[in-house]
Design a protein around this motif. Structure first.
Motif, PDB file in Angstrom:
ATOM      1  N   ARG A 120       8.415 -15.652   0.416  1.00 28.59           N
ATOM      2  CA  ARG A 120       7.676 -14.181   0.890  1.00 28.59           C
ATOM      3  C   ARG A 120       7.832 -13.393  -0.441  1.00 28.59           C
ATOM      4  N   LEU A 121       7.122 -13.389  -1.850  1.00 27.54           N
ATOM      5  CA  LEU A 121       7.474 -12.340  -2.385  1.00 27.54           C
ATOM      6  C   LEU A 121       6.586 -10.895  -2.729  1.00 27.54           C
ATOM      7  N   ILE A 122       7.736  -9.992  -2.629  1.00 21.67           N
ATOM      8  CA  ILE A 122       7.208  -8.752  -2.598  1.00 21.67           C
ATOM      9  C   ILE A 122       7.379  -8.071  -3.886  1.00 21.67           C
ATOM     10  N   HIS A 123       6.498  -7.698  -4.276  1.00 24.26           N
ATOM     11  CA  HIS A 123       6.415  -6.586  -5.152  1.00 24.26           C
ATOM     12  C   HIS A 123       6.053  -4.991  -4.584  1.00 24.26           C
ATOM     13  N   THR A 124       7.629  -3.967  -5.104  1.00 30.98           N
ATOM     14  CA  THR A 124       7.475  -2.976  -4.782  1.00 30.98           C
ATOM     15  C   THR A 124       6.435  -1.862  -5.311  1.00 30.98           C
ATOM     16  N   MET A 172      13.912 -22.501   6.167  1.00 23.49           N
ATOM     17  CA  MET A 172      14.298 -21.758   5.702  1.00 23.49           C
ATOM     18  C   MET A 172      13.150 -20.387   4.891  1.00 23.49           C
ATOM     19  N   LYS A 173      13.427 -19.112   5.679  1.00 21.91           N
ATOM     20  CA  LYS A 173      12.590 -18.688   5.099  1.00 21.91           C
ATOM     21  C   LYS A 173      13.399 -17.270   4.206  1.00 21.91           C
ATOM     22  N   ILE A 174      13.007 -16.965   3.261  1.00 25.14           N
ATOM     23  CA  ILE A 174      13.400 -15.888   2.637  1.00 25.14           C
ATOM     24  C   ILE A 174      12.343 -14.900   1.935  1.00 25.14           C
ATOM     25  N   THR A 175      12.647 -13.541   1.887  1.00 23.91           N
ATOM     26  CA  THR A 175      12.011 -12.548   1.562  1.00 23.91           C
ATOM     27  C   THR A 175      12.220 -11.675   0.233  1.00 23.91           C
ATOM     28  N   ILE A 176      11.768 -12.460  -0.842  1.00 27.49           N
ATOM     29  CA  ILE A 176      12.502 -11.553  -2.047  1.00 27.49           C
ATOM     30  C   ILE A 176      11.513 -10.420  -2.774  1.00 27.49           C
ATOM     31  N   VAL A 177      12.358  -9.430  -3.668  1.00 21.26           N
ATOM     32  CA  VAL A 177      11.817  -8.367  -3.596  1.00 21.26           C
ATOM     33  C   VAL A 177      11.981  -8.121  -4.972  1.00 21.26           C
ATOM     34  N   ALA A 178      10.900  -7.156  -5.382  1.00 23.61           N
ATOM     35  CA  ALA A 178      10.795  -7.113  -7.241  1.00 23.61           C
ATOM     36  C   ALA A 178      10.291  -5.926  -6.755  1.00 23.61           C
ATOM     37  N   GLY A 179      10.737  -5.146  -7.955  1.00 24.15           N
ATOM     38  CA  GLY A 179      10.564  -3.981  -8.166  1.00 24.15           C
ATOM     39  C   GLY A 179       9.905  -3.660  -9.520  1.00 24.15           C
ATOM     40  N   ALA A 180      10.451  -4.139 -10.508  1.00 21.96           N
ATOM     41  CA  ALA A 180      10.936  -2.894 -11.854  1.00 21.96           C
ATOM     42  C   ALA A 180      11.144  -4.322 -13.100  1.00 21.96           C
ATOM     43  N   ARG A 181      11.123  -4.109 -14.889  1.00 24.14           N
ATOM     44  CA  ARG A 181      10.950  -5.493 -15.311  1.00 24.14           C
ATOM     45  C   ARG A 181      12.444  -5.712 -15.083  1.00 24.14           C
ATOM     46  N   PRO A 182      13.738  -5.889 -14.699  1.00 26.45           N
ATOM     47  CA  PRO A 182      14.404  -6.635 -14.478  1.00 26.45           C
ATOM     48  C   PRO A 182      14.273  -7.555 -13.683  1.00 26.45           C
ATOM     49  N   ASN A 183      13.734  -7.469 -12.416  1.00 27.58           N
ATOM     50  CA  ASN A 183      13.736  -7.474 -11.470  1.00 27.58           C
ATOM     51  C   ASN A 183      12.899  -9.561 -11.451  1.00 27.58           C
ATOM     52  N   PHE A 184      12.016  -9.118 -12.307  1.00 28.81           N
ATOM     53  CA  PHE A 184      11.207 -10.192 -12.755  1.00 28.81           C
ATOM     54  C   PHE A 184      11.734 -10.924 -13.665  1.00 28.81           C
ATOM     55  N   MET A 185      12.556 -10.779 -14.471  1.00 31.28           N
ATOM     56  CA  MET A 185      13.472 -11.220 -15.193  1.00 31.28           C
ATOM     57  C   MET A 185      14.076 -12.285 -14.298  1.00 31.28           C
ATOM     58  N   LYS A 186      14.564 -12.039 -13.149  1.00 38.40           N
ATOM     59  CA  LYS A 186      16.001 -12.102 -12.195  1.00 38.40           C
ATOM     60  C   LYS A 186      15.188 -13.392 -11.143  1.00 38.40           C
TER      61      LYS A 186
END
Length: 364
Positions: A36-40, A1-15
């Motif tokens: 795969r972790l993506i930081h916008t 199972m491949k998951i791309t996880i998106v984070a972009g702003a402070r609240p995302n990082f904590m989640k």
């Protein structure tokens, strides 16, 4: 199972922090999971971004789009263009978005346009205030999501009323609380603590960043003055969000009981929250943390997408109503603030539940 996880702003990082930990703990040879972790790059101040990766022990992102500032439309377009390219080059089984920031909505749209199954963490919450950019982001994201993971039964009902199938909605708890409980013994006293002669329960902690509170200088300064008058001799620690910094620089008003400090990393901020007499805020996420820590919380908003923080937690909505603000401070001073009650499934295990459910879905 491949998951791309998106984070972009402070609240995302904590989640995303506990979710990544759950992936690493629950992946097996029979049911492997890769991510795969993506930081916008939506938040690009190091105090709002890089520090959180370090403190919460989040691996460096596989890709950072470095979108940075711009209007809502410019950020949305930039993120969608970059994420579309990312999905062509690295196609996953699922795209996972969290929360309700611009990155959440933008990447959700790009994922569905690419016909990739979409997971929304913290789905179904609603404030009822369509003037909030976050409310639009929530509504758009949920309208195209495939698998919904919620923090409350109220969120479940919001989704069901919108026509979503019950079998795709999973009440799992709150990943923000996973992060809080996993790190509560790691919190750190800020460097300025001793310099400002701060003491536990002898100061208020203030955060303000919503456009309705800070974009109009006159009303913003008036609110700061109201808070100052009610606080009296009690110091107010105010980590200043970039949104509010410019207005404070432009005003000549003096606030003798305020301590204006830089945005804080997660471990420093939770230390300040845990030791405060009360938190004064317009944030949604902070009301969750305050409720679990049993810290009185005055929220300068007229509605909340997290009603359980009011009914079971320590949160009180006052908006900019001078009477409500005065009544809230009186409750604080008279030690009549209600204690927090148990909030269902806010127990630090939400991330494990999410990954366990995804394993069952993918490997069924």
């Amino acid at each position: 199972m491949k998951i791309t996880i998106v984070a972009g702003a402070r609240p995302n990082f904590m989640k995303i922090s506990p979710i990544i930990r759950a992936i690493e703990n629950l992946s097996t040879s029979n049911k492997p999971i890769s991510y795969r972790l993506i930081h916008t790059g939506q938040h690009y101040d190091p105090n709002l971004s890089d520090t959180f990766f370090e403190e919460l022990q989040i691996p460096h992102p596989h890709k950072n789009f470095n979108i940075k500032s711009g209007s809502q439309a410019e950020q949305t377009a930039g993120i969608m263009i970059a994420f579309e390219k990312e999905l062509v080059e690295n196609r996953p089984d699922f795209v996972m978005v969290v929360g309700d920031v611009t990155s959440t909505m933008s990447c959700a749209i790009a994922a569905k346009k690419a016909n990739i199954s979409l997971i929304h963490i913290e789905a179904g919450i609603r404030s009822g205030d369509i003037t909030m950019p976050e409310e639009i982001n929530r509504m758009v994201t949920d309208s195209i999501t495939d698998y919904f993971f919620t923090t409350s039964e109220i969120a479940n009902q919001n989704l069901i009323r919108s026509g979503h199938l019950k079998e795709n909605i999973f009440f799992v708890g709150n990943v923000m609380i996973d992060t809080l409980l996993q790190n509560i013994n790691r919190i750190k006293k800020p460097a300025f603590w001793d310099d400002l002669n701060l003491a536990p329960k002898k100061y208020y902690l203030l955060t303000l960043h919503r456009p309705s509170n800070v974009d109009e200088a006159g009303s913003f300064i008036e609110l700061l003055n109201d808070i100052s008058a009610h606080a009296g001799d009690v110091p107010i620690v105010f980590p200043v969000h970039p949104r509010t910094q410019q207005i404070l620089q432009e005003t000549r008003n003096e606030f003798p009981n305020y301590h204006f400090v830089k945005p804080q990393g997660y471990l420093n901020f939770i230390y300040l929250l845990k030791n405060s007499n009360a938190i004064l805020t317009d944030s949604g996420g902070i009301t969750e943390e305050a409720s679990i820590l049993n810290i009185p919380c005055i929220t300068f908003r007229n509605s909340t997408e997290r009603p359980e923080t009011c009914s079971l937690g320590t949160n009180m909505l006052v908006g900019n109503d001078k009477i409500k603000i005065s009544e809230a401070f009186q409750k604080l001073k008279n030690l009549k603030w209600p204690n927090s009650k148990t909030i269902p499934l806010w127990d630090g295990m939400a991330s494990d539940r999410i990954i366990s459910i995804l394993l069952k879905i993918h490997y069924a």
